[in-house]
Structures are given as structure tokens and as C-alpha cells.
Design a protein around this motif. Structure first.
Motif, short mmCIF file in Angstrom:
data_model
loop_
_atom_site.label_atom_id
_atom_site.label_comp_id
_atom_site.label_asym_id
_atom_site.label_seq_id
_atom_site.Cartn_x
_atom_site.Cartn_y
_atom_site.Cartn_z
N ASN A 106 8.62 10.18 6.18
CA ASN A 106 9.32 11.04 5.23
C ASN A 106 8.34 11.77 4.31
OD1 ASN A 106 11.91 11.88 3.91
ND2 ASN A 106 10.98 10.83 2.17
N SER A 107 7.22 11.13 4.01
CA SER A 107 6.23 11.72 3.11
C SER A 107 5.51 12.92 3.73
CB SER A 107 5.20 10.68 2.70
OG SER A 107 4.59 10.09 3.83
N CYS A 108 5.71 13.18 5.03
CA CYS A 108 5.05 14.30 5.70
C CYS A 108 5.94 15.52 5.81
CB CYS A 108 4.61 13.87 7.11
SG CYS A 108 3.30 12.64 7.11
N LEU A 109 7.09 15.50 5.15
CA LEU A 109 8.03 16.61 5.26
C LEU A 109 7.95 17.54 4.04
CD1 LEU A 109 11.21 14.77 6.61
CD2 LEU A 109 9.31 15.79 7.89
N LEU A 127 0.84 -1.19 0.00
CA LEU A 127 0.00 0.00 0.00
C LEU A 127 0.87 1.24 0.00
CD1 LEU A 127 -2.82 1.20 0.09
CD2 LEU A 127 -2.75 1.01 2.59
N GLN A 128 1.87 1.23 0.86
CA GLN A 128 2.83 2.33 0.90
C GLN A 128 4.10 1.87 1.59
OE1 GLN A 128 1.27 6.16 2.07
NE2 GLN A 128 3.23 6.86 2.84
N ILE A 129 5.24 2.24 1.03
CA ILE A 129 6.54 2.01 1.66
C ILE A 129 7.13 3.38 1.95
CG2 ILE A 129 8.85 1.04 1.37
CD1 ILE A 129 7.65 -1.02 -0.53
N ASP A 130 7.46 3.60 3.20
CA ASP A 130 7.96 4.90 3.61
C ASP A 130 9.07 4.69 4.63
OD1 ASP A 130 8.17 7.68 3.96
OD2 ASP A 130 5.99 7.94 3.92
N ASN A 131 9.68 5.76 5.07
CA ASN A 131 10.72 5.68 6.09
C ASN A 131 10.40 6.63 7.23
OD1 ASN A 131 13.08 3.91 5.15
ND2 ASN A 131 12.67 5.16 3.35
N LEU A 132 10.67 6.16 8.45
CA LEU A 132 10.65 7.07 9.57
C LEU A 132 11.90 7.95 9.48
CD1 LEU A 132 9.59 4.97 12.70
CD2 LEU A 132 8.28 6.74 11.53
N VAL A 133 11.75 9.23 9.73
CA VAL A 133 12.89 10.14 9.66
C VAL A 133 12.91 11.01 10.91
CG1 VAL A 133 13.03 10.20 7.15
CG2 VAL A 133 11.52 11.80 8.33
N GLY A 189 15.49 6.82 9.19
CA GLY A 189 15.39 5.78 10.19
C GLY A 189 14.91 4.49 9.56
N ARG A 190 14.13 3.72 10.32
CA ARG A 190 13.71 2.41 9.82
C ARG A 190 12.59 2.53 8.78
NH1 ARG A 190 9.15 0.14 12.45
NH2 ARG A 190 8.42 1.33 14.26
N ARG A 191 12.50 1.49 7.97
CA ARG A 191 11.49 1.45 6.93
C ARG A 191 10.13 1.08 7.52
NH1 ARG A 191 11.93 -1.95 1.24
NH2 ARG A 191 10.22 -3.30 1.82
N ILE A 237 -2.14 6.98 4.25
CA ILE A 237 -1.89 6.40 5.56
C ILE A 237 -1.26 7.44 6.50
CG2 ILE A 237 -1.52 4.16 4.46
CD1 ILE A 237 1.44 4.42 5.44
N ASN A 238 -1.40 7.19 7.78
CA ASN A 238 -0.63 7.89 8.79
C ASN A 238 -0.29 6.88 9.90
OD1 ASN A 238 -2.80 7.79 10.69
ND2 ASN A 238 -3.64 9.70 9.88
N LEU A 239 0.54 7.28 10.83
CA LEU A 239 1.01 6.35 11.86
C LEU A 239 -0.04 6.02 12.89
CD1 LEU A 239 4.68 7.62 12.36
CD2 LEU A 239 3.90 5.64 11.05
N LEU A 240 -1.14 6.77 12.94
CA LEU A 240 -2.24 6.43 13.82
C LEU A 240 -2.94 5.15 13.40
CD1 LEU A 240 -3.86 9.94 14.40
CD2 LEU A 240 -2.57 8.59 16.06
#
Length: 266
Positions: A225-228, A138-144, A237-239, A258-261
């Protein structure tokens, strides 16, 4: 002989609570506290969180949980299940237990007319869900890691619906905070002296909330990362992997924001 159960009611789940917590401790070497049980396993925002168990005789050897959530996709409301809390005892991982639990979950979701199942799997579960479960990215992102000043306040499109039921359940068990910055409600919590930014919503979507916390632009944050704005100064950070299993084939899944919630981890 292995057998499988689906527990839907709180009272039924309560009969296996101690056995389940002991089993979970055996898999992850960490016994969850009571808040984990009452919030994530026993409780749910819409009273719909089936617990799937694999048993060898009377002993729990595998588990999976689904929690109903509601999403807005292209201005249409959809029901979906968050797939979480999966665990298999090491000595049973080659016995097809995980695949059987996945199939039970899919069958259950179809019977409930739920549109899709989604998950935020760890690195070990990610390839298993894709290869054996039929899940798709659905989405691949990174924590930053960066500072609040780098946050893109226009990143307020979210599929996860935060109604009063979801709000009460989602924020009952940890010290979440809410900061209203220029009409955008930033949902966050502090972890290891860094603020985890979990979601941003337009103020009108949080009418039942009084956001009175404050953050400085120089505060250190962790987010997707997509929120910056640009991410040029961010430290990767981690994927974060988000995958889904489509049941309703008429949905354009690329439109899900998506969001982290939406994750059970944060």
C-alpha cells in the motif's frame, strides 16, 4: 535429549538434505522441491546462510535459517540477516525449542558483526518473535490489489542493495521480469494472472540489467500500500509484518525502506 547444530558449509548441509526436506514436509504438509533447497538453504548471495537445527537424537525437530543481505541506511552500508525457514514439530513447540534457536541466531549474528536481523513473519510467528524474541516492528503494511497506473514511481527509496551477487542469487529461481518505466525499473512476477510488484529502483542502480518487459497501465497488480499514489481505488489484501532485532544500537532503524524483494516469500 535435545541438541543443536549450526551448519555453515554447503557440504555439511548436504548431509542432512533428505532428512531436512522430510522434516519440513512433516511441519507444513508440503515437501519443498529441489529449487527451494539449492536456492534458499544451500545457496545464498554472499556465501553466508547458516542453518540452525534442533535435534532429538538424530531426528530434526526444529530449524531456522539466516541469509546475509546488505542494506543502505542513511548512505551507510550495513550487513543484516534475513531470518527465514523456521519450523518446529508440533509436539516440541512447548519445549522452548524456538526460543533456543532464536538465541543461537542472535549469538551467531553478534559474532559475525552483523548489524541486525530482520524477518517477515506469518501471523503465527509474529507475536512469538516480538514477545519471546525481542523483535520490534520495522514496518506494518498491507498488500493491495489495484492497477499499474496507481503505482507511485517516486517510491524508489530502497534499503536493500541489489549488487551483482544479490541480483544473480535473488532472481535465479523464479520467472522475474523487469520493466523500465520513465527511468524506473519495476521488478515483478506474474502469479494467478496478477503481477506482483516487488520493488522499484532507479535505472542507474540496475546498470547491469537490460529491462525489456512491458506492462500496460491498466494491468492488475499486487503491491504494498505504501507504494501507491493514493490507494483510494485499491482493494486491501493481507497484512505484511516486517520486524527486526537490533544488534547495532547506533542505527536509526526508522530510516530502513523495505520492499518485497527483501522477503523470502515472493
Amino acid at each position: 535429549m535435545l541438541n543443536y547444530r549450526v551448519l555453515e558449509k554447503k557440504d555439511d548441509k548436504e548431509t542432512v538434505r533428505e532428512d531436512f526436506l522430510s522434516f519440513f514436509n512433516s511441519v507444513y504438509q508440503k515437501k519443498p522441491d529441489s529449487s527451494f533447497w539449492y536456492h534458499q538453504v544451500s545457496g545464498s548471495p554472499y556465501s553466508d546462510s547458516p542453518l540452525f537445527l534442533a535435534l532429538d537424537g538424530e531426528n530434526i525437530i526444529g530449524s531456522a535459517l539466516m541469509i546475509l543481505q546488505k542494506c543502505n541506511i542513511e548512505d551507510k552500508r550495513h550487513d543484516c540477516y534475513l531470518f527465514t525457514t523456521s519450523a518446529i514439530l508440533k509436539e516440541y513447540r512447548a519445549n522452548g525449542v524456538y526460543a533456543k534457536l532464536l538465541n543461537l541466531q542472535k549469538e551467531y549474528a553478534r559474532k559475525k558483526d552483523v548489524d541486525f536481523i530482520f524477518s517477515f513473519p506469518n501471523l503465527a510467528a509474529y507475536p512469538v518473535l516480538k514477545v519471546f524474541g525481542g523483535f520490534k516492528d520495522l514496518q506494518i503494511d498491507n498488500l493491495v490489489k489495484t492497477t499499474l497506473n496507481d503505482l507511485n514511481l517516486e517510491c524508489v527509496e530502497n534499503s536493500l542493495i541489489i549488487d551483482s551477487c544479490m541480483f544473480e542469487w535473488r532472481f535465479e529461481h523464479k520467472d522475474y521480469k523487469f520493466y523500465n518505466k520513465n527511468g524506473v525499473v519495476i521488478v515483478y512476477k506474474k502469479y494467478d494472472n496478477i503481477h506482483d510488484i516487488l520493488g522499484m529502483y532507479k535505472q542507474e542502480e540496475f546498470q547491469f540489467l537490460y529491462a525489456n518487459s512491458m506492462l500496460e497501465d491498466s494491468e492488475n497488480i499486487t503491491t504494498l500500500n505504501s507504494c501507491l499514489k493514493s490507494g483510494e481505488s485499491a482493494k486491501a489484501g493481507r497484512r505484511i509484518n516486517c520486524v527486526y532485532y537490533p544488534i547495532n544500537k547506533d542505527i536509526n532503524y526508522s530510516k530502513i525502506k523495505i520492499n518485497l524483494l527483501m522477503s523470502d516469500v515472493f
